[in-house]
Design a protein around this motif. Structure first.
Motif, mmCIF file in Angstrom:
data_model
loop_
_atom_site.group_PDB
_atom_site.id
_atom_site.type_symbol
_atom_site.label_atom_id
_atom_site.label_comp_id
_atom_site.label_asym_id
_atom_site.label_seq_id
_atom_site.Cartn_x
_atom_site.Cartn_y
_atom_site.Cartn_z
ATOM 1 N N ALA A 124 -23.482 88.965 67.791
ATOM 2 C CA ALA A 124 -22.615 89.309 68.884
ATOM 3 C C ALA A 124 -21.464 88.449 68.996
ATOM 4 O O ALA A 124 -21.522 87.296 68.352
ATOM 5 N N GLY A 125 -20.529 88.714 69.749
ATOM 6 C CA GLY A 125 -19.344 87.988 69.968
ATOM 7 C C GLY A 125 -19.823 86.498 70.644
ATOM 8 O O GLY A 125 -19.013 85.657 70.451
ATOM 9 N N LYS A 126 -20.660 86.505 71.275
ATOM 10 C CA LYS A 126 -21.217 85.356 72.190
ATOM 11 C C LYS A 126 -22.094 84.490 71.189
ATOM 12 O O LYS A 126 -22.326 83.267 71.862
ATOM 13 N N VAL A 127 -22.377 84.710 70.131
ATOM 14 C CA VAL A 127 -23.299 84.327 69.205
ATOM 15 C C VAL A 127 -22.214 83.322 68.422
ATOM 16 O O VAL A 127 -21.317 83.616 67.668
ATOM 17 N N THR A 128 -22.168 81.812 68.668
ATOM 18 C CA THR A 128 -21.219 81.106 68.075
ATOM 19 C C THR A 128 -21.729 79.936 67.425
ATOM 20 O O THR A 128 -22.793 79.583 67.540
ATOM 21 N N ALA B 211 -19.049 92.695 66.513
ATOM 22 C CA ALA B 211 -19.026 91.664 65.875
ATOM 23 C C ALA B 211 -19.494 91.835 64.578
ATOM 24 O O ALA B 211 -18.861 91.141 63.765
ATOM 25 N N VAL B 212 -20.188 92.703 64.254
ATOM 26 C CA VAL B 212 -21.020 92.950 62.980
ATOM 27 C C VAL B 212 -19.700 93.439 61.957
ATOM 28 O O VAL B 212 -19.800 93.179 60.720
ATOM 29 N N MET B 213 -18.536 94.042 62.711
ATOM 30 C CA MET B 213 -17.655 94.718 61.415
ATOM 31 C C MET B 213 -16.705 93.710 61.182
ATOM 32 O O MET B 213 -15.637 94.006 60.571
#
Ligand code: ADP
Ligand code: MG
Length: 686
Positions: A330-334, A358-360
């Protein structure tokens, strides 16, 4: 300026000609304050009666205005400068334009556009409707209007512009464009406001045609691609045997349809529609396992993080016993976690990837993606679907997937009447899960005035004392102002939820009360949801972030505040969060008076039925022209002007024209698609 326009895909004069007004503001007349109706935009003129500055979480300026109708209206500002405050002297004459909403003391308009008139009054009114264009970031409405005007001055002659040989008795395109952009003084104002003017219908016809053509061509192009044949059902069979329930007949049928598609060497493009709670997730998981067993990767995407997390939890439970490695994106996985996730997806160590859009993203490279599952598709657009398609053959060079595209499975809980589905999803096959799992007790729905709130607090106390759980859903009370930043809605909603949360914590000291809203950190949201699911929280105060997907079977009471503000589809989605267990569930729709006619009918529909298809039909029927102007709720493709419901009668003509164009003059078809959809959507062959 060119850059700012380009950011909105406005590159050529033609792009500006087809940048159509989103709606009109009618400043040609004044409405007496006493005649204002909630939800209907109007222009009023009146004298300032009182001015009040206050603070309710943030500064507020309230100005009471009265006119000859001897009624008062409150206009409210949340952002204002000292100079502005000084303008509002008692007795000053104001002309305001805006949409009145029920407020604390009768109707109010939040952030109207306004002008202070000379004390004598009698200033001239506008002489034609003012077009309101979709906003372009960084370019003010006045400049934008001027630019579009300049482009229109360069509109070519009719022959050059016209691409349709036959538009029935609708006006030619050139005339239609000019009427819609610059409504003449004598134009039929009512029709224009309703979007039913022949000029608008002419444009709608062409726009619907463009979308239909684009979808048809996508489908043709899609079918020309190759996709991996996925045949191995062994893992799916194992998972089925481990489920604590049997699949419903409808689930079995739809899964079989999916398996047939997956076994083919052309890509599946299937939409699975099923009412809330019909059990789409388990079907998606079974489909995923067919791909995994066949040695390929699967991506599952949901439109919100909360929903994606729910899927993650479900998939973990189902896939862990089968030793299928799962990854969260997801976007928040950084940082490191993201690096690791990306590496696992690229190497193929991760077989199933669950996440948000985020996967795309470009940076995500799959090893051998063979199936993309998209939940609640209406939140994603066609182009996003295409972006995923392209992930298929970006795998390791020479990988098993080279030159192939993934199969696509799209799930939606918004039932779509058939004719509309044919147009909106002309590129998809449709399966319906038209049966609910057994043992569900229908949700009892009651409609209550907000004055009876104290009773509800007691009701929650009683329900929770019996070990049940409840939701309290807070919705937006104030309309954010026109040019509010995208996050503003979420912010106001979050504040409303915070306030309600505090009140309920104080009123129900013996209960564990939780709070989730869109502005919280993902981890916080996740922890709260986990606590609620585990029963450690009795009452969950939430914004509409819980609208889709949240699944807590023990929750059997839902209270929705300001339910009159929500559309039928959204109410139905929300209500679908309860009634998931065997306990009898109830849903309380709280409203604030005065109720508009439409709101009353919506609430009555909700009270009368739990059937998603019936509700969808009623929804179409109820959407009067006023509501139709906002396309946000339809959940269908985003049009500039056309509306699939309002313009449904044009569809047979659209299908006929499409047929003829594709057969006789595909190059014209292409120009129509380009004109309306531009380069934003890549289609056939692109
Ligand atoms: P949807 O996504 O279609 O709204 P879900 O997939 O979230 O529905 O399923 C709703 C609930 O029904 C879940 O708790 C799920 O475990 C349960 N469920 C799904 N299929 C069945 C079935 N065949 N029998 C009993 N319960 C089921
Ligand atoms: Mg779901």
């Amino acid at each position: 300026m060119a850059e700012k326009l380009a950011a909105r895909d406005l590159h050529t004069l033609q792009d500006l000609w087809f940048q159509l007004p989103r709606q009109y503001e009618d400043r040609t007349r004044l409405t007496p304050i006493g005649d204002l109706r909630p939800g209907v935009a109007a222009q009023i003129e009146g004298r300032v009666l009182a001015v009040e500055r206050g603070f309710r979480g943030r500064p507020v300026l309230r100005v009471a205005i009265t006119d000859d109708s001897a009624s008062t209206l409150v206009v409210r500002f949340f952002h204002f400068r000292a100079a502005q405050v000084a303008q509002f002297e008692v007795g000053a004459l104001l002309r305001c334009y805006g949409t009145p909403r029920p407020g604390q003391h009768g109707l109010e308009i939040v952030h109207p556009s306004y002008q202070v008139l000379g004390t004598a009054g009698g200033d001239a009114l506008g002489d034609a409707l003012d077009p309101v264009y979709p906003t372009v970031e960084g370019i003010g409405p006045v400049t934008l209007r001027r630019l579009i005007g300049l482009a229109l001055d360069r509109l070519p002659d009719s022959e050059t512009l016209e691409l349709l040989a036959d538009a029935g008795d609708l006006p030619p395109l050139r005339e239609a464009l000019l009427t819609v952009h610059r409504p003449p003084r004598d134009a039929d104002v009512t029709a224009l406001l309703a979007g039913t003017h022949p000029a608008q219908r002419r444009l709608a016809l062409e726009e619907l045609l463009a979308h239909h053509l684009s979808l048809r061509r996508q489908r043709i192009a899609q079918q020309a691609h190759r996709a991996p044949e996925l045949l191995d059902q062994s893992l799916a069979t194992t998972m089925r045997s481990q489920l604590p329930y049997r699949l419903t007949g409808a689930q079995q049928r739809v899964f079989a349809e999916i398996c047939t598609d997956l076994a083919r060497s052309s890509p599946m493009l299937r939409l699975v529609q099923g009412d809330v709670g019909s059990g789409k997730t388990v079907v998606a998981a079974l489909a995923a396992l067919v791909a995994v067993a066949s040695g390929r990767q699967v991506a599952l995407m949901a439109p919100t993080e909360l929903l994606a997390e729910q899927h993650l939890a479900n998939f973990r439970e189902w896939l862990a016993p089968l030793d299928v490695p799962l990854v969260w994106l997801a976007g928040k996985v950084t940082g490191k976690a993201r690096q690791q996730a990306l590496a696992d997806v690229a190497s193929g160590a991760a077989r199933v990837v669950v996440g948000t859009h985020a996967v795309m993203q470009e940076s995500v490279v799959f090893n051998d993606l063979a199936l993309a599952i998209i939940d609640e598709q209406h939140r994603f657009g066609v182009h996003q679907r295409l972006a995923l398609r392209d992930k298929g053959d970006k795998g390791a060079t020479g990988g098993a997937n080279a030159g192939m595209v993934p199969h696509q499975l799209v799930m939606t809980a918004t039932p779509i009447p058939r004719t509309l589905a044919m147009s909106a999803y002309a590129d998809l096959d449709v399966s319906s899960i038209d049966e609910l799992p057994p043992g569900r007790t229908p949700v009892q729905t009651v409609v209550l005035a907000s004055e009876r709130r104290p009773e509800l607090v007691e009701r929650i106390r009683a329900a929770c004392a019996q070990g049940r759980q409840a939701y309290w859903v807070c919705t937006l009370i104030d309309e954010p102002d026109e040019d509010a930043k995208p996050g503003a809605v979420m912010k106001i909603e979050a504040q409303a939820a915070q306030t309600t949360f505090e009140t309920l914590v104080a009123g129900l000291p013996e209960l564990q009360v939780g709070l989730v809203h869109g502005r919280m950190k993902a981890a916080e949201k996740q922890a709260t949801m986990a606590d609620f699911k585990a029963g450690r929280i009795d009452l969950l105060v939430a914004t509409t972030v819980i609208e889709v997907g949240v699944d807590v079977p023990n929750a059997s009471l839902m209270i929705i505040e300001n339910a009159e503000r929500l559309g039928l589809a959204q109410l139905h989605q929300l209500r679908g969060r309860v009634g998931r267990g065997s306990e009898a569930s109830s849903c309380v729709l709280m409203y604030r008076s005065p109720l508009s006619m439409l709101a009353r009918q919506r609430l009555e529909t909700m009270r009368a039925t739990n059937d998603g298809f019936l509700i969808a039909e009623k929804d179409l029927e109820l959407r009067g022209p006023g509501e139709l102007l906002g396309t946000r709720q339809t959940g269908l493709a985003e049009f500039r002007l056309a509306d699939l419901v309002r313009d449904a009668d044009l569809l047979p003509q659209v299908h006929e024209l499409a047929e003829r164009l594709l057969r006789d003059s595909p190059e014209v078809a292409e120009r129509i698609v380009l004109r309306w959809i531009g380069t934003a959507v890549r289609y056939a062959g692109a």
